[in-house]
Design a protein around this motif. Sequence first.
Motif, PDB file in Angstrom:
ATOM      1  N   CYS A  46       0.842  -1.195   0.000  1.00  0.00           N
ATOM      2  CA  CYS A  46       0.000   0.000   0.000  1.00  0.00           C
ATOM      3  C   CYS A  46       0.881   1.250   0.000  1.00  0.00           C
ATOM      4  O   CYS A  46       2.106   1.160   0.127  1.00  0.00           O
ATOM      5  CB  CYS A  46      -0.941   0.014   1.202  1.00  0.00           C
ATOM      6  SG  CYS A  46      -0.146   0.452   2.766  1.00  0.00           S
ATOM      7  N   VAL A  47       0.285   2.409  -0.161  1.00  0.00           N
ATOM      8  CA  VAL A  47       1.030   3.671  -0.123  1.00  0.00           C
ATOM      9  C   VAL A  47       0.528   4.519   1.039  1.00  0.00           C
ATOM     10  O   VAL A  47      -0.510   4.235   1.648  1.00  0.00           O
ATOM     11  CB  VAL A  47       0.903   4.443  -1.454  1.00  0.00           C
ATOM     12  CG1 VAL A  47       1.657   3.716  -2.555  1.00  0.00           C
ATOM     13  CG2 VAL A  47      -0.545   4.636  -1.846  1.00  0.00           C
ATOM     14  N   LEU A  48       1.278   5.581   1.360  1.00  0.00           N
ATOM     15  CA  LEU A  48       0.894   6.461   2.460  1.00  0.00           C
ATOM     16  C   LEU A  48      -0.382   7.227   2.123  1.00  0.00           C
ATOM     17  O   LEU A  48      -0.557   7.667   0.986  1.00  0.00           O
ATOM     18  CB  LEU A  48       2.012   7.460   2.756  1.00  0.00           C
ATOM     19  CG  LEU A  48       3.292   6.898   3.372  1.00  0.00           C
ATOM     20  CD1 LEU A  48       4.368   7.970   3.397  1.00  0.00           C
ATOM     21  CD2 LEU A  48       3.028   6.365   4.765  1.00  0.00           C
ATOM     22  N   PRO A  49      -1.258   7.431   3.092  1.00  0.00           N
ATOM     23  CA  PRO A  49      -2.492   8.173   2.831  1.00  0.00           C
ATOM     24  C   PRO A  49      -2.308   9.688   2.799  1.00  0.00           C
ATOM     25  O   PRO A  49      -3.219  10.417   2.465  1.00  0.00           O
ATOM     26  CB  PRO A  49      -3.400   7.753   3.987  1.00  0.00           C
ATOM     27  CG  PRO A  49      -2.456   7.436   5.093  1.00  0.00           C
ATOM     28  CD  PRO A  49      -1.250   6.836   4.428  1.00  0.00           C
ATOM     29  N   GLY A  50      -1.139  10.181   3.154  1.00  0.00           N
ATOM     30  CA  GLY A  50      -0.867  11.612   3.120  1.00  0.00           C
ATOM     31  C   GLY A  50       0.485  11.862   2.483  1.00  0.00           C
ATOM     32  O   GLY A  50       1.026  10.997   1.792  1.00  0.00           O
ATOM     33  N   LYS A  51       1.045  13.049   2.700  1.00  0.00           N
ATOM     34  CA  LYS A  51       2.341  13.371   2.113  1.00  0.00           C
ATOM     35  C   LYS A  51       3.504  12.803   2.912  1.00  0.00           C
ATOM     36  O   LYS A  51       4.601  12.647   2.394  1.00  0.00           O
ATOM     37  CB  LYS A  51       2.489  14.893   1.994  1.00  0.00           C
ATOM     38  CG  LYS A  51       1.515  15.519   0.994  1.00  0.00           C
ATOM     39  CD  LYS A  51       1.744  17.017   0.898  1.00  0.00           C
ATOM     40  CE  LYS A  51       0.795  17.645  -0.115  1.00  0.00           C
ATOM     41  NZ  LYS A  51       0.992  19.121  -0.220  1.00  0.00           N
ATOM     42  N   SER A  52       3.260  12.498   4.189  1.00  0.00           N
ATOM     43  CA  SER A  52       4.309  11.931   5.031  1.00  0.00           C
ATOM     44  C   SER A  52       3.652  11.168   6.165  1.00  0.00           C
ATOM     45  O   SER A  52       2.428  11.185   6.341  1.00  0.00           O
ATOM     46  CB  SER A  52       5.201  13.033   5.606  1.00  0.00           C
ATOM     47  OG  SER A  52       4.498  13.783   6.594  1.00  0.00           O
ATOM     48  N   HIS A  53       4.500  10.522   6.985  1.00  0.00           N
ATOM     49  CA  HIS A  53       3.969   9.759   8.120  1.00  0.00           C
ATOM     50  C   HIS A  53       3.235  10.658   9.104  1.00  0.00           C
ATOM     51  O   HIS A  53       2.322  10.219   9.802  1.00  0.00           O
ATOM     52  CB  HIS A  53       5.108   9.014   8.825  1.00  0.00           C
ATOM     53  CG  HIS A  53       4.626   7.904   9.718  1.00  0.00           C
ATOM     54  ND1 HIS A  53       4.329   8.099  11.039  1.00  0.00           N
ATOM     55  CD2 HIS A  53       4.360   6.596   9.466  1.00  0.00           C
ATOM     56  CE1 HIS A  53       3.922   6.967  11.580  1.00  0.00           C
ATOM     57  NE2 HIS A  53       3.928   6.026  10.644  1.00  0.00           N
ATOM     58  N   ALA A  54       3.599  11.935   9.142  1.00  0.00           N
ATOM     59  CA  ALA A  54       2.932  12.882  10.048  1.00  0.00           C
ATOM     60  C   ALA A  54       1.466  13.073   9.690  1.00  0.00           C
ATOM     61  O   ALA A  54       0.666  13.474  10.531  1.00  0.00           O
ATOM     62  CB  ALA A  54       3.659  14.221  10.024  1.00  0.00           C
ATOM     63  N   ASP A  55       1.101  12.783   8.438  1.00  0.00           N
ATOM     64  CA  ASP A  55      -0.282  12.956   8.000  1.00  0.00           C
ATOM     65  C   ASP A  55      -1.175  11.757   8.305  1.00  0.00           C
ATOM     66  O   ASP A  55      -2.382  11.801   8.085  1.00  0.00           O
ATOM     67  CB  ASP A  55      -0.326  13.208   6.482  1.00  0.00           C
ATOM     68  CG  ASP A  55       0.353  14.510   6.097  1.00  0.00           C
ATOM     69  OD1 ASP A  55       0.340  15.448   6.909  1.00  0.00           O
ATOM     70  OD2 ASP A  55       0.902  14.582   4.981  1.00  0.00           O
ATOM     71  N   ILE A  56      -0.578  10.680   8.807  1.00  0.00           N
ATOM     72  CA  ILE A  56      -1.358   9.477   9.084  1.00  0.00           C
ATOM     73  C   ILE A  56      -2.193   9.685  10.344  1.00  0.00           C
ATOM     74  O   ILE A  56      -1.670  10.086  11.390  1.00  0.00           O
ATOM     75  CB  ILE A  56      -0.433   8.259   9.247  1.00  0.00           C
ATOM     76  CG1 ILE A  56       0.313   7.991   7.929  1.00  0.00           C
ATOM     77  CG2 ILE A  56      -1.221   7.022   9.654  1.00  0.00           C
ATOM     78  CD1 ILE A  56       1.314   6.871   8.014  1.00  0.00           C
ATOM     79  N   PRO A  57      -3.495   9.399  10.296  1.00  0.00           N
ATOM     80  CA  PRO A  57      -4.350   9.597  11.473  1.00  0.00           C
ATOM     81  C   PRO A  57      -4.091   8.545  12.545  1.00  0.00           C
ATOM     82  O   PRO A  57      -3.515   7.488  12.272  1.00  0.00           O
ATOM     83  CB  PRO A  57      -5.762   9.457  10.894  1.00  0.00           C
ATOM     84  CG  PRO A  57      -5.590   8.549   9.722  1.00  0.00           C
ATOM     85  CD  PRO A  57      -4.255   8.912   9.129  1.00  0.00           C
TER      86      PRO A  57
END
Length: 344
Positions: A149-160
């Motif tokens: 899978c890929v990240l849901p945002g631009k970086s790990h900081a964007d992951i809920p």
Amino acid sequence: MSGTTLEWFGATTFRLKTRGLTIFLDTWLEKPDVLPHYLSIDQVTEADYIFISHAHFDHLPGCDRLAKQTGAIVIANGEAINTLREAGVSEDQLIPVAGGERIPLFTKATRLAALEDEVATAPGPPGAPRRPEDSLATMAVHAWPSLHCVLPGKSHADIPDEMNTATRYEGSSPYACTIDITIGMRYGLLRLSELVSPENLDQGERSFADYVSKRDVNIMSNFDGGQIMFSFLIGEKTLLWSAHLGAYRGILERLEPKPDVLIQAIAGRANIDGRPYDGSAAEAATMISELLGQPQQIIWCLHDEAPIKPWRIDTRAATSMVESKTKSRVLELTPGEAQYLFDV
């Protein structure tokens, strides 16, 4: 007639028992101490085969110890195989695959008999591990190229903190792909204790940082090595195990035989044909079911408690959409408890 059972130990790790074989799917049994514990490697006395989806921290660790302890044959991508080889697993136990392979599986008794020339053996070059003739196989496995899978945002900081499978994602950089995962692992997650002082880490992050720092015990790679999904042909039944929410449509659509049971990871933003999927995880999972001919049963994985964000996945939207739009029905597993699947 014997039955096929499946045990789930969290994340994407399962134990499949069928046709006289004990098979592990991934081996993340011993995890960061903040997570629930269901089975220790020392408690495992029997394993015939181990299949590894890819070489990341929550899939490969424990495989070397389990293989040495049981003598199991390991089937995995080249990155995982190289990591296992460096960890001292015997070459005779390692089978590298890249997808497209068809592999006969044998009981341990038959494999040992082949070593003693007590049963017919397959032809091979001098020095190659002796293996039984294909007709002696009890079942078969097909390996297929797949995708992380890929990240849901631009970086790990964007992951809920909690990921909802109903959340829709749209758009991305034209170059967004699993290279982002590799770089994030190499320079971010696997160096967490170097980058963030201990007092700024929560309990789960501290537990994770301690776990990945023990690389002599918990073997892993920042590079997944190429995701592989495995299709288990068990008599007249087929079980497909896909340990991430990613795939190639053409492979899913043309895959034969179609699975009766699909084990499908449901975390992250779907990666379809190497592109971030525009839509929700629920929509992606529904599409995957349809491309696979709507398997009778679907089993979610990679949705339970994690030491780092997302800490859990809300699968209700995915279950509701799959069951309302396809003939597939979701089977919930209780960790550590064997679930009967079908007769063989």
